[in-house]
Design an enzyme around this catalytic site. Structure first.
Site, PDB file in Angstrom:
ATOM      1  N   GLY A  10       0.883  -1.096  -0.061  1.00 37.79           N
ATOM      2  CA  GLY A  10      -0.082  -0.148   0.007  1.00 37.79           C
ATOM      3  C   GLY A  10       0.897   1.175  -0.005  1.00 37.79           C
ATOM      4  O   GLY A  10       1.884   1.025   0.208  1.00 37.79           O
ATOM      5  N   ALA A  37      12.031  -0.457  11.940  1.00 35.89           N
ATOM      6  CA  ALA A  37      12.354   1.248  12.148  1.00 35.89           C
ATOM      7  C   ALA A  37      13.339   1.358  13.181  1.00 35.89           C
ATOM      8  O   ALA A  37      13.623   0.544  14.236  1.00 35.89           O
ATOM      9  CB  ALA A  37      11.119   1.767  12.477  1.00 35.89           C
ATOM     10  N   HIS A  51       2.466   3.270  17.442  1.00 34.04           N
ATOM     11  CA  HIS A  51       2.355   1.759  17.021  1.00 34.04           C
ATOM     12  C   HIS A  51       2.185   0.897  18.222  1.00 34.04           C
ATOM     13  O   HIS A  51       1.547  -0.092  18.099  1.00 34.04           O
ATOM     14  CB  HIS A  51       3.657   1.609  16.028  1.00 34.04           C
ATOM     15  CG  HIS A  51       3.192   1.821  14.485  1.00 34.04           C
ATOM     16  ND1 HIS A  51       2.570   0.880  13.935  1.00 34.04           N
ATOM     17  CD2 HIS A  51       3.661   2.904  13.835  1.00 34.04           C
ATOM     18  CE1 HIS A  51       2.476   1.489  12.607  1.00 34.04           C
ATOM     19  NE2 HIS A  51       3.017   2.672  12.664  1.00 34.04           N
ATOM     20  N   ARG A  55      -1.057  -1.941  19.386  1.00 36.96           N
ATOM     21  CA  ARG A  55      -0.901  -3.350  19.414  1.00 36.96           C
ATOM     22  C   ARG A  55      -1.435  -3.799  20.534  1.00 36.96           C
ATOM     23  O   ARG A  55      -1.303  -3.598  21.744  1.00 36.96           O
ATOM     24  CB  ARG A  55       0.408  -3.644  19.200  1.00 36.96           C
ATOM     25  CG  ARG A  55       1.100  -3.285  17.946  1.00 36.96           C
ATOM     26  CD  ARG A  55       2.602  -4.025  17.580  1.00 36.96           C
ATOM     27  NE  ARG A  55       3.563  -3.675  18.325  1.00 36.96           N
ATOM     28  CZ  ARG A  55       4.381  -2.805  18.126  1.00 36.96           C
ATOM     29  NH1 ARG A  55       4.385  -1.821  17.115  1.00 36.96           N
ATOM     30  NH2 ARG A  55       5.188  -2.439  19.173  1.00 36.96           N
ATOM     31  N   GLU A  63      12.805  -5.996  17.669  1.00 32.90           N
ATOM     32  CA  GLU A  63      13.098  -4.985  16.898  1.00 32.90           C
ATOM     33  C   GLU A  63      14.642  -5.295  16.156  1.00 32.90           C
ATOM     34  O   GLU A  63      15.458  -5.750  16.671  1.00 32.90           O
ATOM     35  CB  GLU A  63      13.507  -3.638  17.838  1.00 32.90           C
ATOM     36  CG  GLU A  63      12.169  -3.169  18.320  1.00 32.90           C
ATOM     37  CD  GLU A  63      12.454  -2.088  19.430  1.00 32.90           C
ATOM     38  OE1 GLU A  63      13.538  -2.231  20.030  1.00 32.90           O
ATOM     39  OE2 GLU A  63      11.654  -1.303  19.566  1.00 32.90           O
TER      40      GLU A  63
END
Length: 174
Positions: A10, A37, A51, A55, A63
């Protein structure tokens, strides 16, 4: 649906991460959110925090900005590999480009191999870069090329490919 690999594509703010998270929630299995990230500035730190807040608290977190293959291989050895939600390829490719050409090539190849061998479910989020303008500088053009080629390889490896457009899922494969 054990072992299904799904790619969710997307544009920016298209709803792709929300769609990937919905797929993970509906799977009914343990989930590990794999974040690529790095929070190198205040704005990105706020994004990461938002974020995390959104969740489910029972989801695990890993990570890993560079070595996704090693991470997948590690989880693949577990007696019941969790569903991995990898968010996102855009940041991972960016991280690898700054790590250098050798590491980029090595990690990209290793990740695709690890993905093919991952026995559990995996949902991968990536930006579709093929709908925008051509970048003005060489690094931007290379980034778009590399992410576009990676998306094509991921689409080949995944049984299901979805695209989120304005929050609406479109089935491309599967």
């Amino acid at each position: 649906m054990s072992g299904t690999h799904t790619l969710v594509l997307g544009g920016i703010r298209s709803g792709k991460t929300a769609l990937a998270e919905r797929i993970a929630c509906e799977a009914g299995s343990p989930v590990v959110y794999v974040a690529t990230a790095t929070a190198d500035d205040e704005e990105m730190t706020r994004r990461v925090a938002r974020h995390r807040q959104n969740r489910p608290p029972e989801w695990g977190l890993a990570e890993e900005p560079l070595k996704l293959a090693s991470l997948l291989d590690g989880y693949a050895r577990e007696p019941q590999p969790p569903l991995l939600l990898v968010d996102c390829m855009c940041l991972w490719v960016s991280n690898l480009l700054f790590a250098g050409d050798e590491e980029f090539a090595r990690e990209r190849t290793a990740f695709l191999r690890a993905l093919e061998n991952y026995p559990g479910q995996i949902v991968i989020v990536s930006n579709e870069v093929g709908l925008g303008t051509i970048g003005m500088d060489p690094l931007t053009r290379r980034f778009c090329d590399e992410l576009g080629w990676l998306n094509q390889d991921l689409a080949t490896c995944c049984e299901q490919v979805l695209m989120s457009v304005a929050g609406l899922p479109q089935t491309l494969k599967g």
